[in-house]
Design an enzyme around this catalytic site. Structure first.
Site, PDB file in Angstrom:
ATOM      1  N   GLN A 158      89.072  26.438  -1.685  1.00 47.73           N
ATOM      2  CA  GLN A 158      88.594  25.057  -2.117  1.00 47.73           C
ATOM      3  C   GLN A 158      87.171  25.030  -1.734  1.00 47.73           C
ATOM      4  O   GLN A 158      86.240  24.470  -2.519  1.00 47.73           O
ATOM      5  CB  GLN A 158      89.328  23.819  -1.470  1.00 47.73           C
ATOM      6  CG  GLN A 158      88.982  22.729  -2.217  1.00 47.73           C
ATOM      7  CD  GLN A 158      89.940  21.477  -1.865  1.00 47.73           C
ATOM      8  OE1 GLN A 158      89.821  21.018  -0.683  1.00 47.73           O
ATOM      9  NE2 GLN A 158      90.779  20.967  -2.795  1.00 47.73           N
ATOM     10  N   GLN A 175      74.638  31.954  -1.251  1.00 46.22           N
ATOM     11  CA  GLN A 175      75.316  31.664  -0.139  1.00 46.22           C
ATOM     12  C   GLN A 175      76.938  32.238  -0.505  1.00 46.22           C
ATOM     13  O   GLN A 175      77.701  32.647   0.201  1.00 46.22           O
ATOM     14  CB  GLN A 175      75.447  30.331   0.054  1.00 46.22           C
ATOM     15  CG  GLN A 175      76.304  29.809   1.188  1.00 46.22           C
ATOM     16  CD  GLN A 175      75.518  30.034   2.656  1.00 46.22           C
ATOM     17  OE1 GLN A 175      74.310  30.403   2.694  1.00 46.22           O
ATOM     18  NE2 GLN A 175      76.400  30.183   3.845  1.00 46.22           N
ATOM     19  N   GLU A 179      42.072  25.012 -10.805  1.00 52.50           N
ATOM     20  CA  GLU A 179      40.951  25.859 -10.072  1.00 52.50           C
ATOM     21  C   GLU A 179      41.269  25.941  -8.577  1.00 52.50           C
ATOM     22  O   GLU A 179      42.272  25.332  -8.087  1.00 52.50           O
ATOM     23  CB  GLU A 179      39.697  25.180 -10.205  1.00 52.50           C
ATOM     24  CG  GLU A 179      39.156  25.188 -11.727  1.00 52.50           C
ATOM     25  CD  GLU A 179      37.823  24.411 -12.018  1.00 52.50           C
ATOM     26  OE1 GLU A 179      37.292  24.312 -10.907  1.00 52.50           O
ATOM     27  OE2 GLU A 179      37.280  24.283 -13.097  1.00 52.50           O
ATOM     28  N   GLU A 215      52.683  23.711 -13.508  1.00 53.53           N
ATOM     29  CA  GLU A 215      52.729  22.894 -14.046  1.00 53.53           C
ATOM     30  C   GLU A 215      52.653  21.347 -13.497  1.00 53.53           C
ATOM     31  O   GLU A 215      53.275  20.537 -14.051  1.00 53.53           O
ATOM     32  CB  GLU A 215      53.539  22.984 -15.439  1.00 53.53           C
ATOM     33  CG  GLU A 215      53.066  24.056 -16.274  1.00 53.53           C
ATOM     34  CD  GLU A 215      53.511  24.187 -17.775  1.00 53.53           C
ATOM     35  OE1 GLU A 215      53.525  22.944 -18.126  1.00 53.53           O
ATOM     36  OE2 GLU A 215      53.604  25.108 -18.344  1.00 53.53           O
ATOM     37  N   THR A 271      53.294  19.956  -9.226  1.00 52.95           N
ATOM     38  CA  THR A 271      54.439  19.891  -8.483  1.00 52.95           C
ATOM     39  C   THR A 271      55.511  18.786  -8.603  1.00 52.95           C
ATOM     40  O   THR A 271      55.037  17.770  -9.630  1.00 52.95           O
ATOM     41  CB  THR A 271      53.934  19.732  -7.012  1.00 52.95           C
ATOM     42  OG1 THR A 271      53.321  18.583  -6.807  1.00 52.95           O
ATOM     43  CG2 THR A 271      52.748  20.904  -6.459  1.00 52.95           C
ATOM     44  N   GLY A 275      76.449  38.110   2.408  1.00 55.42           N
ATOM     45  CA  GLY A 275      75.088  39.117   2.745  1.00 55.42           C
ATOM     46  C   GLY A 275      74.847  39.857   1.606  1.00 55.42           C
ATOM     47  O   GLY A 275      73.678  40.499   1.338  1.00 55.42           O
ATOM     48  N   GLY A 320      43.580  21.528  -8.201  1.00 55.22           N
ATOM     49  CA  GLY A 320      45.156  21.708  -8.647  1.00 55.22           C
ATOM     50  C   GLY A 320      45.786  20.616  -9.231  1.00 55.22           C
ATOM     51  O   GLY A 320      45.395  20.444 -10.448  1.00 55.22           O
ATOM     52  N   SER A 321      46.401  19.610  -8.472  1.00 53.13           N
ATOM     53  CA  SER A 321      46.960  18.508  -9.018  1.00 53.13           C
ATOM     54  C   SER A 321      45.657  17.750  -9.616  1.00 53.13           C
ATOM     55  O   SER A 321      46.080  16.815 -10.558  1.00 53.13           O
ATOM     56  CB  SER A 321      47.703  17.618  -7.979  1.00 53.13           C
ATOM     57  OG  SER A 321      48.978  18.685  -7.755  1.00 53.13           O
TER      58      SER A 321
END
Length: 388
Positions: free
Chosen positions: A285, A343, A133, A370, A372, A347, A137-138
């Protein structure tokens, strides 16, 4: 093909599980992946995926065979969600949410309730889960939604927040306070149908990721429920909700695992194809180390998630720890792997021509819903004594 649970749940990489993986992968590549970008960009429900999964018996494969499902065990359910998430996170929420919404019935419902609702779930009528709600939450026990006795019936009033596939699903497991004086012990679970008078839905949330899965508030305006809508005994709802999460957090781990694998697939392929300084960037590498770390982390997450699935199927005493651990670890891995995939692509990773930016946005939610990952660590700490 049936994937009913066996006594040993072994081997983890047995032929039937590998066959399932290959079949779901093929379906996802052919019938789900081509629509994933459009689903995300237009924030539309992935109907193509829903139709394909339902036709293949994968939208709610966990439903027992006696109710028309595939009888998939916990590991099979994980593999299905993982392979769908590999190409489209939003589509993977179809089997994941269907399991989340219906596990309370599998655990605590009467035979009549199971027959009535699980049969319809297997036929394609979705099942969502209403716990959170706005102010709970938690701290789920702080919920304000209530069900008040009226003769033999119950009158349900209140609202639930962040409900996945709200408005699409036909059925909802709703947690409500039936005795506010008892706190968590005064919470009960009910089955609510979308067609019940007084049920309505809020606007679609505009989310960072998982845009194809509708997330909406669900409102209950004096919804009258008959006694046969109560799941289990009065006041057992909170315990039922926590047991449900023990089994379904693993599906979020599976989802994260699939997203991470999908991003890694793209990054590895790109690294072999992209030429700089006269050679593929994979030959550098620095890029090799990034990809090696990604692969290592994904495989570690996979092993933990599969182990948790086996413990879910067996109902082992350390399930709560492993469920929280798999969700926490796999989702943290997904966030790191998708970020690194962006990464590697540079771009190109930052634009929607490639799916890794979508996967990165999707991965973030897996660390939140479900419970955090901070809450998962609390759960793990409280269950350290269950470990051998």
């Amino acid at each position: 093909m049936s994937f009913s649970s066996s006594e040993n749940m072994a081997p983890l990489f047995g032929d039937e599980y590998q066959a399932l993986r290959e079949s779901v992968y093929a379906l996802a590549q052919k019938k789900i992946a081509p629509f994933a970008r459009d689903v995300d960009e237009n924030a539309r429900y992935p109907q193509e995926a829903a139709d394909a999964l339902q036709q293949a018996g994968l939208a709610a494969a966990h439903v027992p065979e006696e109710f028309g499902g595939q009888g998939a065990d916990a590991l099979a359910a994980v593999i299905i969600i993982e392979e769908v998430a590999r190409v489209c996170g939003a589509s993977s929420l179809i089997p994941a949410v269907n399991k989340l919404g219906s596990v309370p019935l599998l655990i605590g419902a009467s035979a009549e309730q199971k027959k009535k609702y699980l049969t319809q779930l297997a036929q394609g009528k979705g099942f969502s889960y209403c716990l959170s709600e706005s102010e709970a939450g938690s701290d789920a026990a702080a919920m304000k939604t209530k069900a008040v006795k009226s003769g033999d019936n119950w009158i349900l009033s209140g609202s639930k927040k962040w409900i996945s596939n709200a408005g699409v699903s036909e059925f909802y497991t709703v947690l409500a306070s039936t005795d506010p004086t008892k706190g968590a012990r005064g919470i009960s679970a009910f089955i609510v149908e979308k067609s019940d008078p007084g049920v309505s839905f809020g606007a679609h949330e505009k989310k960072m990721g998982f845009r194809g899965s509708p997330t909406r508030e669900v409102y209950f305006d004096n919804v009258e429920l008959t006694p046969d809508r109560l799941i289990g005994e009065l006041g057992t709802g909170f315990g039922l909700a926590m047991k449900t999460l023990d089994h379904t957090r693993i599906t979020i781990a599976a989802q994260a695992l699939g997203i991470a694998q999908g991003a890694f697939d793209v990054a590895k392929k790109y690294a072999h194809e992209r030429q700089q300084f006269g050679k593929p960037i994979f030959d550098f590498q620095a890029v090799q180390f990034m990809l090696a770390d990604m692969a290592m982390q994904i495989e570690a997450a996979r092993q933990l998630t599969y182990a948790a699935a086996v413990k879910s199927e067996r109902g082992e005493t350390d399930l709560t720890f492993f469920s929280a651990a798999s969700k926490c670890f796999a989702t943290d891995v997904a966030m790191k792997v998708t970020t690194d995939a962006v990464q590697v692509l540079g771009g190109y990773g930052y634009v929607s021509d490639y799916p890794v930016e979508r996967m990165m946005r999707d991965a973030k939610l897996t660390q939140i819903y479900e419970g955090t990952n901070q809450i998962q660590r609390v759960v793990m700490a409280r269950n350290l004594d269950t470990l051998n």
